[in-house]
Structures are given as structure tokens and as C-alpha cells.
Design a protein around this motif. Sequence first.
Motif, PDB file in Angstrom:
ATOM      1  N   ASN A   1       2.543   4.293  16.136  1.00 42.05           N
ATOM      2  CA  ASN A   1       2.911   5.432  16.977  1.00 42.05           C
ATOM      3  C   ASN A   1       2.109   6.683  16.638  1.00 42.05           C
ATOM      4  O   ASN A   1       1.745   7.459  17.525  1.00 42.05           O
ATOM      5  CB  ASN A   1       4.394   5.765  16.806  1.00 42.05           C
ATOM      6  CG  ASN A   1       5.321   4.702  17.357  1.00 42.05           C
ATOM      7  OD1 ASN A   1       6.411   4.510  16.841  1.00 42.05           O
ATOM      8  ND2 ASN A   1       4.918   3.990  18.396  1.00 42.05           N
ATOM      9  N   PHE A   2       1.847   6.886  15.330  1.00 37.82           N
ATOM     10  CA  PHE A   2       1.253   8.142  14.889  1.00 37.82           C
ATOM     11  C   PHE A   2      -0.181   8.014  14.379  1.00 37.82           C
ATOM     12  O   PHE A   2      -0.677   8.894  13.675  1.00 37.82           O
ATOM     13  CB  PHE A   2       2.140   8.790  13.821  1.00 37.82           C
ATOM     14  CG  PHE A   2       3.458   9.286  14.363  1.00 37.82           C
ATOM     15  CD1 PHE A   2       3.498  10.321  15.273  1.00 37.82           C
ATOM     16  CD2 PHE A   2       4.642   8.697  13.975  1.00 37.82           C
ATOM     17  CE1 PHE A   2       4.703  10.775  15.781  1.00 37.82           C
ATOM     18  CE2 PHE A   2       5.867   9.138  14.480  1.00 37.82           C
ATOM     19  CZ  PHE A   2       5.890  10.192  15.383  1.00 37.82           C
ATOM     20  N   GLY A   3      -0.847   6.925  14.753  1.00 40.75           N
ATOM     21  CA  GLY A   3      -2.285   6.851  14.491  1.00 40.75           C
ATOM     22  C   GLY A   3      -2.684   6.503  13.080  1.00 40.75           C
ATOM     23  O   GLY A   3      -3.788   6.857  12.636  1.00 40.75           O
ATOM     24  N   LEU A   4      -1.838   5.812  12.327  1.00 42.81           N
ATOM     25  CA  LEU A   4      -2.180   5.337  10.991  1.00 42.81           C
ATOM     26  C   LEU A   4      -2.375   3.823  11.073  1.00 42.81           C
ATOM     27  O   LEU A   4      -1.448   3.098  11.440  1.00 42.81           O
ATOM     28  CB  LEU A   4      -1.071   5.670   9.991  1.00 42.81           C
ATOM     29  CG  LEU A   4      -0.852   7.161   9.732  1.00 42.81           C
ATOM     30  CD1 LEU A   4       0.463   7.391   8.998  1.00 42.81           C
ATOM     31  CD2 LEU A   4      -2.003   7.736   8.918  1.00 42.81           C
ATOM     32  N   ALA A   5      -3.561   3.344  10.726  1.00 38.47           N
ATOM     33  CA  ALA A   5      -3.884   1.935  10.981  1.00 38.47           C
ATOM     34  C   ALA A   5      -3.960   1.068   9.735  1.00 38.47           C
ATOM     35  O   ALA A   5      -3.921  -0.158   9.836  1.00 38.47           O
ATOM     36  CB  ALA A   5      -5.212   1.849  11.730  1.00 38.47           C
ATOM     37  N   ASP A   6      -4.056   1.677   8.571  1.00 43.72           N
ATOM     38  CA  ASP A   6      -4.311   0.917   7.345  1.00 43.72           C
ATOM     39  C   ASP A   6      -3.018   0.680   6.560  1.00 43.72           C
ATOM     40  O   ASP A   6      -2.575   1.524   5.787  1.00 43.72           O
ATOM     41  CB  ASP A   6      -5.328   1.675   6.490  1.00 43.72           C
ATOM     42  CG  ASP A   6      -5.826   0.858   5.294  1.00 43.72           C
ATOM     43  OD1 ASP A   6      -5.347  -0.278   5.106  1.00 43.72           O
ATOM     44  OD2 ASP A   6      -6.691   1.372   4.561  1.00 43.72           O
ATOM     45  N   LEU A   7      -2.398  -0.483   6.764  1.00 46.42           N
ATOM     46  CA  LEU A   7      -1.175  -0.848   6.052  1.00 46.42           C
ATOM     47  C   LEU A   7      -1.507  -1.860   4.963  1.00 46.42           C
ATOM     48  O   LEU A   7      -2.101  -2.907   5.230  1.00 46.42           O
ATOM     49  CB  LEU A   7      -0.154  -1.442   7.021  1.00 46.42           C
ATOM     50  CG  LEU A   7       1.137  -1.999   6.401  1.00 46.42           C
ATOM     51  CD1 LEU A   7       1.905  -0.896   5.656  1.00 46.42           C
ATOM     52  CD2 LEU A   7       2.011  -2.637   7.478  1.00 46.42           C
ATOM     53  N   ARG A   8      -1.088  -1.546   3.736  1.00 45.13           N
ATOM     54  CA  ARG A   8      -1.334  -2.429   2.599  1.00 45.13           C
ATOM     55  C   ARG A   8       0.000  -2.780   1.939  1.00 45.13           C
ATOM     56  O   ARG A   8       0.830  -1.892   1.704  1.00 45.13           O
ATOM     57  CB  ARG A   8      -2.269  -1.758   1.592  1.00 45.13           C
ATOM     58  CG  ARG A   8      -3.566  -1.260   2.224  1.00 45.13           C
ATOM     59  CD  ARG A   8      -4.529  -0.655   1.216  1.00 45.13           C
ATOM     60  NE  ARG A   8      -5.705  -0.091   1.880  1.00 45.13           N
ATOM     61  CZ  ARG A   8      -6.788   0.346   1.253  1.00 45.13           C
ATOM     62  NH1 ARG A   8      -6.853   0.268  -0.087  1.00 45.13           N
ATOM     63  NH2 ARG A   8      -7.802   0.846   1.918  1.00 45.13           N
ATOM     64  N   LEU A   9       0.180  -4.039   1.651  1.00 45.15           N
ATOM     65  CA  LEU A   9       1.423  -4.521   1.045  1.00 45.15           C
ATOM     66  C   LEU A   9       1.130  -5.068  -0.348  1.00 45.15           C
ATOM     67  O   LEU A   9       0.207  -5.877  -0.518  1.00 45.15           O
ATOM     68  CB  LEU A   9       2.042  -5.622   1.913  1.00 45.15           C
ATOM     69  CG  LEU A   9       2.209  -5.316   3.407  1.00 45.15           C
ATOM     70  CD1 LEU A   9       2.718  -6.550   4.144  1.00 45.15           C
ATOM     71  CD2 LEU A   9       3.143  -4.131   3.610  1.00 45.15           C
ATOM     72  N   VAL A  10       1.906  -4.608  -1.305  1.00 41.63           N
ATOM     73  CA  VAL A  10       1.748  -5.093  -2.665  1.00 41.63           C
ATOM     74  C   VAL A  10       2.911  -6.030  -2.985  1.00 41.63           C
ATOM     75  O   VAL A  10       4.064  -5.600  -3.058  1.00 41.63           O
ATOM     76  CB  VAL A  10       1.717  -3.929  -3.671  1.00 41.63           C
ATOM     77  CG1 VAL A  10       1.632  -4.464  -5.111  1.00 41.63           C
ATOM     78  CG2 VAL A  10       0.545  -2.997  -3.386  1.00 41.63           C
ATOM     79  N   ALA A  11       2.619  -7.302  -3.133  1.00 46.79           N
ATOM     80  CA  ALA A  11       3.579  -8.330  -3.514  1.00 46.79           C
ATOM     81  C   ALA A  11       4.921  -8.203  -2.803  1.00 46.79           C
ATOM     82  O   ALA A  11       5.959  -7.978  -3.427  1.00 46.79           O
ATOM     83  CB  ALA A  11       3.798  -8.284  -5.036  1.00 46.79           C
ATOM     84  N   PRO A  12       4.927  -8.357  -1.482  1.00 46.04           N
ATOM     85  CA  PRO A  12       6.209  -8.295  -0.761  1.00 46.04           C
ATOM     86  C   PRO A  12       7.150  -9.392  -1.250  1.00 46.04           C
ATOM     87  O   PRO A  12       6.728 -10.536  -1.458  1.00 46.04           O
ATOM     88  CB  PRO A  12       5.802  -8.501   0.707  1.00 46.04           C
ATOM     89  CG  PRO A  12       4.442  -9.122   0.665  1.00 46.04           C
ATOM     90  CD  PRO A  12       3.785  -8.624  -0.575  1.00 46.04           C
ATOM     91  N   ARG A  13       8.398  -9.054  -1.442  1.00 46.49           N
ATOM     92  CA  ARG A  13       9.379  -9.969  -2.059  1.00 46.49           C
ATOM     93  C   ARG A  13       9.484 -11.305  -1.340  1.00 46.49           C
ATOM     94  O   ARG A  13       9.550 -12.366  -1.997  1.00 46.49           O
ATOM     95  CB  ARG A  13      10.745  -9.293  -2.085  1.00 46.49           C
ATOM     96  CG  ARG A  13      11.835 -10.126  -2.760  1.00 46.49           C
ATOM     97  CD  ARG A  13      13.198  -9.529  -2.539  1.00 46.49           C
ATOM     98  NE  ARG A  13      13.587  -9.568  -1.114  1.00 46.49           N
ATOM     99  CZ  ARG A  13      14.749  -9.099  -0.645  1.00 46.49           C
ATOM    100  NH1 ARG A  13      15.599  -8.527  -1.475  1.00 46.49           N
ATOM    101  NH2 ARG A  13      15.019  -9.171   0.652  1.00 46.49           N
ATOM    102  N   ASP A  14       9.517 -11.289  -0.022  1.00 45.05           N
ATOM    103  CA  ASP A  14       9.746 -12.513   0.744  1.00 45.05           C
ATOM    104  C   ASP A  14       8.461 -13.155   1.240  1.00 45.05           C
ATOM    105  O   ASP A  14       8.480 -13.969   2.164  1.00 45.05           O
ATOM    106  CB  ASP A  14      10.671 -12.210   1.931  1.00 45.05           C
ATOM    107  CG  ASP A  14      12.050 -11.750   1.476  1.00 45.05           C
ATOM    108  OD1 ASP A  14      12.452 -12.104   0.350  1.00 45.05           O
ATOM    109  OD2 ASP A  14      12.713 -11.025   2.239  1.00 45.05           O
ATOM    110  N   GLY A  15       7.341 -12.797   0.623  1.00 47.78           N
ATOM    111  CA  GLY A  15       6.076 -13.397   1.004  1.00 47.78           C
ATOM    112  C   GLY A  15       5.533 -12.830   2.312  1.00 47.78           C
ATOM    113  O   GLY A  15       6.104 -11.915   2.908  1.00 47.78           O
TER     114      GLY A  15
END
Length: 245
Positions: free
Chosen positions: A26-40
Motif C-alpha cells: 500500500n505504501f510503496g515498500l517492496a523489500d520484505l525480509r524474513l528471518v527464520a519464520p517460526r512456521d517455515g
Amino acid sequence: MRAPAIILVNPQMGENIGAAARVMGNFGLADLRLVAPRDGWPNPQAEAMAVGSPVLESARVFETVAEATADLSRVYATTARPRGMEKRVLTGRAAIAEARGALAAGEGTGILFGAERQGLENDAVAGADAILTLPVDPAFKSLNLAQAVAVVAYEWASGDPVPDAFTEMAPPAPRIEIDRLFEHFESELDRAGFFHPPDKTPLMINNLRSALIRARFTEQEARTFRGAIKALAIGRGKARIVRED
């Protein structure tokens, strides 16, 4: 990099990951990074909550915070709790303003968000350049992960211009149209006996004109207002005829 990376550290709920991806889109942020998400990863709940946000499709997964921030030269850690560290503490607005300057200078920049249950670990905060905190009520500091991302995403977008759809408005009416509106309105008020006592008439007229000027009518609005005055005048005339009959 045109915008800061949003880094979710050990996120527990896929729904929060999806909601964060949605608001980032929605607000123009495109770079999402996930560090070891619990449920894979991938996560069906995240996909459902993202509602088709392209941000989720390009999300990257890392094993550690160090790996997720390896290409960044400036990192902010979000927390609502004092950590007993000698760190600069910035509001979301101040941090984003600083991040804009860093990004303009070519510095890779990221913002860390901790897990839902307890936030960021001290090690992650210690490795950040500064702390980003929000003015939450000290009596209830717990903020949903996706909501925290939403607040920061809004601060990022609030520096951009208002969308054209909201700025393409008709200009104010030329003064000749406003003068005609004044004359029409005051004429009908006079016929209705509104200006009483006579010695107060100039003041009453000035007050009415000041109020109407503040409205900054467009040309179409001025015409509509005059149409309303005419309809009221006609209606008053009909009422007079009924009473006389």
C-alpha cells in the motif's frame, strides 16, 4: 535502494507476515525480509492475508539477522522497551527522515521488527545503529507486529505528494460569480425581512459575506448555491399563495 528494507525477525504468525506485506504494498515498500519464520516458508496464512500483495511474492528468507542485514549499512531496531544500551532513540518520523537521507546517499537501510511474543532480542538491538520507537501508552506497550509495520510504512509514504485523484479539484470561482451570489442571496434575505433592525444591516451583510468567502466555492458550487436560493424563494412564494387562498 529507493526505500528501506522491512525485516521481520522470527515472526510467529503467517497472518502478521501477510498483513505486513499488504501494507508495505500500500505504501510503496517492496523489500520484505524474513528471518527464520517460526512456521517455515511459504505460509498459506500469509498468502491469504496479503490479498495478492506483490511484496509477499518477492519476500526473501534468511537464517540470521546478520545474513538479512549483510548488504545494509544502516539499520534501525524497533522496540518499545528500554534496553539499557547507549543507543540513539528516534521516533518513527525522525528515523524515516534520517533513512531518506541515507538512502539518497546510497546507503542500504533496513528496519528490524521483532517477534510477536517478546520483540527483538538484545543482540539484534545491539547491532543496530539506532532505536526506532513509537509513542505508545506506557501502560500498554504491546503493538501488533503488522500494525507496527503499518505505522512505519505510513511515515515513509507521508513524505510523498498527495495522489492526483485528490488534488485535481476545480479552482475557486472568479470573484464576479461570488459577487452575483452575494447580490442574489442578500436580495432574497431582504425580501424575507431578514435584515432587522436596519441599522445592523451592513454588519450582517459583512458577516454573511465573510462566511461565504471562507467556503471558496467553485464556479459550479456557486451556481448550485444560487439555484438553492432560487428554489427557496419560489417555495416561499407558493406558501404565501396557499395562505392567501
